[in-house]
Design a protein around this motif. Structure first.
Motif, PDB file in Angstrom:
ATOM      1  N   ARG A  63       2.864  34.622  12.625  1.00  0.00           N
ATOM      2  CA  ARG A  63       3.548  33.411  13.004  1.00  0.00           C
ATOM      3  C   ARG A  63       4.657  33.423  13.612  1.00  0.00           C
ATOM      4  O   ARG A  63       5.207  34.527  13.683  1.00  0.00           O
ATOM      5  N   GLY A  64       5.121  32.147  14.207  1.00  0.00           N
ATOM      6  CA  GLY A  64       6.505  32.032  14.700  1.00  0.00           C
ATOM      7  C   GLY A  64       7.612  31.959  13.586  1.00  0.00           C
ATOM      8  O   GLY A  64       7.277  31.780  12.336  1.00  0.00           O
ATOM      9  N   ASP A  90       9.679  29.607  13.213  1.00  0.00           N
ATOM     10  CA  ASP A  90       9.904  28.321  12.608  1.00  0.00           C
ATOM     11  C   ASP A  90      11.080  27.934  11.536  1.00  0.00           C
ATOM     12  O   ASP A  90      10.937  27.527  10.500  1.00  0.00           O
TER      13      ASP A  90
END
Length: 200
Positions: free
Chosen positions: A181-182, A184
């Motif tokens: 995932r990024g 965030d």
């Protein structure tokens, strides 16, 4: 070879010719280890990549393990320079900002260099108290002690609190990396949660 996935060292110290060559060899060895894996890579692989003789290699390093140890020390030094550099750039009285900067710098530095991190620490996690981890938690512990002395924060143990914070950041960044995932706003979310450990 793959991207180095490492952190630049920029402490303004001039290196001798021998030190520059040693640093170059570390860069090359790091690339070889990242490409082939530490166990599969050989000294001959490093020699070929560096166009170096065995005598030239052994002038700088005793063994492949010695190279890994040097890479580990360099990584820890670079990591701390990045984190502590961000913190030092803020006024001494801005402890809340320094705490947030420490977390953000840690997240950024670890996320951007995790392949090298995994390479250099692969053989030391069996130790429950390795010097490199203690150097990082010690950096945060010093900051926490400053805040405690100035009455900004309250806690029972700076060392205990620093270890909790280190473990939380490390674990959550690992989860992000594993999931692909990024970020965030991970640093901001971590700061909001971890700040609760420091009673005002």
């Amino acid at each position: 070879m793959p991207k180095k996935n490492t952190m630049p060292l920029n402490n303004g110290v001039a290196l001798s010719a021998g030190e520059k060559r040693r640093a170059e060899l570390l860069d090359i060895a790091q690339g070889v280890f990242l490409e082939k894996g530490f166990e599969a890579a050989t000294i001959n692989d490093i020699l070929a990549a560096a166009a170096l003789s065995k005598g030239g290699f052994y002038h700088h390093f005793k063994s492949k393990d010695d190279v890994l140890n040097a890479l580990r020390s360099r990584y820890t030094q670079q990591f701390l320079e990045i984190v502590e550099g961000r913190v030092a750039a803020l006024p001494d009285t801005a402890l809340e900002e320094k705490f947030k900067a420490w977390i953000t710098a840690y997240v950024d530095a670890y996320f951007s260099s995790h392949a090298v991190h995994d390479l250099v620490y692969h053989s030391v996690h069996a130790s429950r108290a390795n010097a490199d981890r203690l150097a990082v938690t010690g950096s945060l512990e010093n900051l926490l002690q400053q805040g405690c002395k100035q009455g900004v924060w309250r806690f029972s143990s700076a060392a205990f609190t620093a270890t909790i914070i280190y473990s939380a950041i490390h674990g959550l960044v690992d989860d992000v990396i594993a999931d692909g995932r990024g970020m965030d706003h991970l640093a901001e979310r971590l700061h909001a949660s971890l700040r609760l450990l420091l009673q005002a």
